[in-house]
Design a protein around this motif. Sequence first.
Motif, PDB file in Angstrom:
ATOM      1  N   LYS A 151       0.828  -1.208   0.000  1.00  0.00           N
ATOM      2  CA  LYS A 151       0.000   0.000   0.000  1.00  0.00           C
ATOM      3  C   LYS A 151       0.864   1.260   0.000  1.00  0.00           C
ATOM      4  CE  LYS A 151      -4.076  -2.046   2.099  1.00  0.00           C
ATOM      5  NZ  LYS A 151      -4.886  -2.173   3.305  1.00  0.00           N
TER       6      LYS A 151
ATOM      7  N   LYS B 237       1.970   1.769  -3.508  1.00  0.00           N
ATOM      8  CA  LYS B 237       0.907   2.328  -4.357  1.00  0.00           C
ATOM      9  C   LYS B 237       0.789   3.829  -4.150  1.00  0.00           C
ATOM     10  CE  LYS B 237      -1.834  -1.858  -4.678  1.00  0.00           C
ATOM     11  NZ  LYS B 237      -3.014  -2.577  -4.179  1.00  0.00           N
ATOM     12  N   GLN B 238       0.908   4.278  -2.901  1.00  0.00           N
ATOM     13  CA  GLN B 238       0.833   5.711  -2.621  1.00  0.00           C
ATOM     14  C   GLN B 238       1.997   6.464  -3.255  1.00  0.00           C
ATOM     15  OE1 GLN B 238       0.679   5.805   1.662  1.00  0.00           O
ATOM     16  NE2 GLN B 238      -1.564   5.840   1.685  1.00  0.00           N
ATOM     17  N   LEU B 239       3.143   5.809  -3.306  1.00  0.00           N
ATOM     18  CA  LEU B 239       4.336   6.448  -3.873  1.00  0.00           C
ATOM     19  C   LEU B 239       4.468   6.222  -5.378  1.00  0.00           C
ATOM     20  CD1 LEU B 239       6.913   5.433  -1.115  1.00  0.00           C
ATOM     21  CD2 LEU B 239       5.824   7.657  -1.408  1.00  0.00           C
ATOM     22  N   SER B 240       3.569   5.413  -5.939  1.00  0.00           N
ATOM     23  CA  SER B 240       3.649   5.025  -7.360  1.00  0.00           C
ATOM     24  C   SER B 240       5.003   4.385  -7.672  1.00  0.00           C
ATOM     25  CB  SER B 240       3.408   6.237  -8.270  1.00  0.00           C
ATOM     26  OG  SER B 240       2.133   6.755  -8.063  1.00  0.00           O
ATOM     27  N   TRP B 241       5.388   3.457  -6.806  1.00  0.00           N
ATOM     28  CA  TRP B 241       6.682   2.786  -6.927  1.00  0.00           C
ATOM     29  C   TRP B 241       6.529   1.370  -6.394  1.00  0.00           C
ATOM     30  CZ3 TRP B 241      10.764   2.450  -2.822  1.00  0.00           C
ATOM     31  CH2 TRP B 241      11.968   1.964  -3.330  1.00  0.00           C
TER      32      TRP B 241
ATOM     33  N   TYR C 104       7.514  -0.453  -4.154  1.00  0.00           N
ATOM     34  CA  TYR C 104       8.166  -0.504  -2.849  1.00  0.00           C
ATOM     35  C   TYR C 104       8.044  -1.876  -2.197  1.00  0.00           C
ATOM     36  CZ  TYR C 104       9.217   0.696   2.006  1.00  0.00           C
ATOM     37  OH  TYR C 104       9.750   0.729   3.262  1.00  0.00           O
TER      38      TYR C 104
END
Length: 144
Positions: A36, A39-43, A45
Motif C-alpha cells: 500500500k 501504491k501511494q508512492l507510485s513505486w 516498494y
Amino acid sequence: MGQSAFIKLVPESTVQQITLKDLKDKIHHYIDMTSKTGKQLSWGYADMAFPYTIVEKTESEGTWFYLKGNDPKLYKYIIFGVGAQELEEAGEKKQQHFIQVVLPEDGTHGDKGKANEFCKYLAKEYKGELHLFNGRVMYYYPRK
C-alpha cells in the motif's frame, strides 16, 4: 547454526502464546502494508521492502518456516520459528512463548538488515521483549 534473535512474549504483551499461523498472518500484514505504501508512492516498494518468498517444509511440523530471497546476491534466507520455554517465578512454573528468528551462517548483510527490521516490527506489534542478534535487548511493552 547462525545467529538468533528472540521476541519473547511477556505478561504485558498483546498475546501470551503464538502459533505459526499467527506469525505468518503478521508477515502477510507487513507485506500488505508495504504494498500500500508503494501504491501511494507510485513505486514498487513492496518488492524492495519484502524481497522474499515464504516457504514451509512438510518436516517443519508447524514450528518453523523460512523466507527465501528473490535475489540470491542480496538476500538468501531468514528462518522464523515459534516455541515456548519453562520459567520459574516465585516458585511457580510458567511457560513463556517466543518467536525465534535465525540467520544462517551464509546469510548476507541484506538478510541481517531485513531480519532486524522484521524483528522490530513483530516486537512492536506483539509488545514483546526483543533480544537482538548482537545480544542487546529492546523493550516494546510498557515498563514500570
